[in-house]
Write a protein that holds these residues in place. Sequence first.
Motif, short mmCIF file in Angstrom:
data_model
loop_
_atom_site.label_atom_id
_atom_site.label_comp_id
_atom_site.label_asym_id
_atom_site.label_seq_id
_atom_site.Cartn_x
_atom_site.Cartn_y
_atom_site.Cartn_z
N ASP A 96 0.83 -1.21 0.00
CA ASP A 96 0.00 0.00 0.00
C ASP A 96 0.87 1.25 0.00
O ASP A 96 0.54 2.25 -0.66
N PHE A 97 1.98 1.21 0.74
CA PHE A 97 2.88 2.36 0.76
C PHE A 97 3.46 2.61 -0.62
O PHE A 97 3.55 3.75 -1.07
N ARG A 98 3.86 1.54 -1.30
CA ARG A 98 4.36 1.68 -2.67
C ARG A 98 3.33 2.37 -3.56
O ARG A 98 3.66 3.31 -4.31
N ASP A 99 2.08 1.94 -3.47
CA ASP A 99 1.04 2.49 -4.35
C ASP A 99 0.77 3.96 -4.04
O ASP A 99 0.62 4.78 -4.96
N VAL A 100 0.69 4.31 -2.76
CA VAL A 100 0.37 5.69 -2.43
C VAL A 100 1.58 6.60 -2.66
O VAL A 100 1.42 7.77 -3.03
N LEU A 101 2.79 6.08 -2.50
CA LEU A 101 3.98 6.87 -2.81
C LEU A 101 4.02 7.20 -4.30
O LEU A 101 4.38 8.32 -4.68
N ASN A 102 3.61 6.26 -5.14
CA ASN A 102 3.56 6.54 -6.57
C ASN A 102 2.50 7.58 -6.91
O ASN A 102 2.68 8.38 -7.84
N LEU A 103 1.40 7.60 -6.18
CA LEU A 103 0.41 8.67 -6.38
C LEU A 103 1.00 10.01 -5.96
O LEU A 103 0.83 11.01 -6.65
N LEU A 104 1.71 10.00 -4.84
CA LEU A 104 2.29 11.24 -4.31
C LEU A 104 3.27 11.85 -5.29
O LEU A 104 3.21 13.05 -5.58
N ILE A 105 4.19 11.06 -5.83
CA ILE A 105 5.26 11.61 -6.65
C ILE A 105 4.80 12.04 -8.04
O ILE A 105 5.55 12.69 -8.77
N ASP A 106 3.57 11.70 -8.40
CA ASP A 106 3.00 12.17 -9.67
C ASP A 106 2.14 13.42 -9.49
O ASP A 106 1.67 14.00 -10.48
N HIS A 107 1.95 13.84 -8.26
CA HIS A 107 1.01 14.92 -7.95
C HIS A 107 1.37 16.21 -8.68
O HIS A 107 2.52 16.63 -8.69
N GLY A 108 0.36 16.81 -9.30
CA GLY A 108 0.53 18.08 -9.97
C GLY A 108 1.04 18.00 -11.39
O GLY A 108 1.20 19.02 -12.06
N ASN A 109 1.28 16.78 -11.90
CA ASN A 109 1.76 16.61 -13.27
C ASN A 109 0.67 15.94 -14.12
O ASN A 109 -0.13 15.16 -13.60
N VAL A 110 0.67 16.25 -15.40
CA VAL A 110 -0.43 15.84 -16.28
C VAL A 110 0.00 14.63 -17.12
O VAL A 110 1.03 14.66 -17.78
N LYS A 111 -0.84 13.61 -17.09
CA LYS A 111 -0.57 12.40 -17.86
C LYS A 111 -1.40 12.39 -19.14
O LYS A 111 -2.49 12.95 -19.19
#
Length: 359
Positions: A332-347
Amino acid sequence: VAPPGPPVAPPGPPVAPPGPPDTESPTWSPTAFPTAPPALSQEEILAAVRDCRDDLRRLIEQNRELIGQLLRLVFHDCVGGCDGCVDLSNPDNGGVDIPIAVLAQVVAEYEPLGLTRADVWMLSALVATEVALPNNFQGVINFPLRWYGRRTCEEINNGNCGLDFNGRQASCGPTGGPHRELCHGVAGTQTIQEFFEQEFGFNDREIVAIMGAHSVGRMRRFNVGNEGQWDLTVNTLDNGYFLELTDAAPDFQLTFMDNSDLPVADTFQWEGVTDTGTRITMLNSDLALVRDLDEAESVQCEWSGPNSCSTTTPFASHVVDYVTNTELFLRDFRDVLNLLIDHGNVKSGDCDEEICQFL
């Protein structure tokens, strides 16, 4: 300087700028403009990420205190959007200059190879987490960098980063950037929930998982006004943090921290001593996961006893889940960390490749 080429033909009619990128080609770049860098192939960017990972791992293994420092850097950077900039005029960012300085040479080496400063910072948190995994999870749970091309505050703001913490013109750069309001350690249960939901869109389980980053690192009074460690294994990411909030919890006492001798604000922390004699320190925001707390200065209840705080919180059941299942927490930490580090950027959409580029 390269020698002059053949004569240039007179300019023709204006060329329209390129249209939007094809969502099936995440590494698209606008080739109509001569100053734009060429798009990188998968092989090129993956090679840069792999080599950068190796360099970061060597740095972290030489100094494991970087584990907590890098995770803290990335969280502070990503409030407001991950852009490789942290306003050091904000006292809440005290001590973040240390990992920024450590990463500066890595950034300088890999920016020409396609990774932005923000990318390198985010990758450092992923690598730090992998280094911090318990031995039985090394190589079992991996933390890949799925996206690259995060824009820095210089690019986003065209060199004008607004005002810093002190209300002065902010510099644009790794130790500057616009002021962002952080969630303080004195925050209570409702404040934590509102902050993470509004800033990152995290649900209650994701909030508990990302708070598990406090399983590593130490608080330094000269940086933030608090002093101590959250659990017994300060350089290992495990479920010890959650154990100290539940099964192994000492009898915590709310303590006022007089920081009048330092350029940091007075604050509060909860302190307790384990059965082994180790002093454990929790912030109000940590205990707010398992006790329904107001902001620290307004807390009227106690950890235990006749005036004990309510144990009914939106987070408590998830804390118990992680106490009983370390692997669940780490995934779960891996998944939420990946959400965190993408924050504010557009895919551009879902990433069907091993790594994809932000728009």
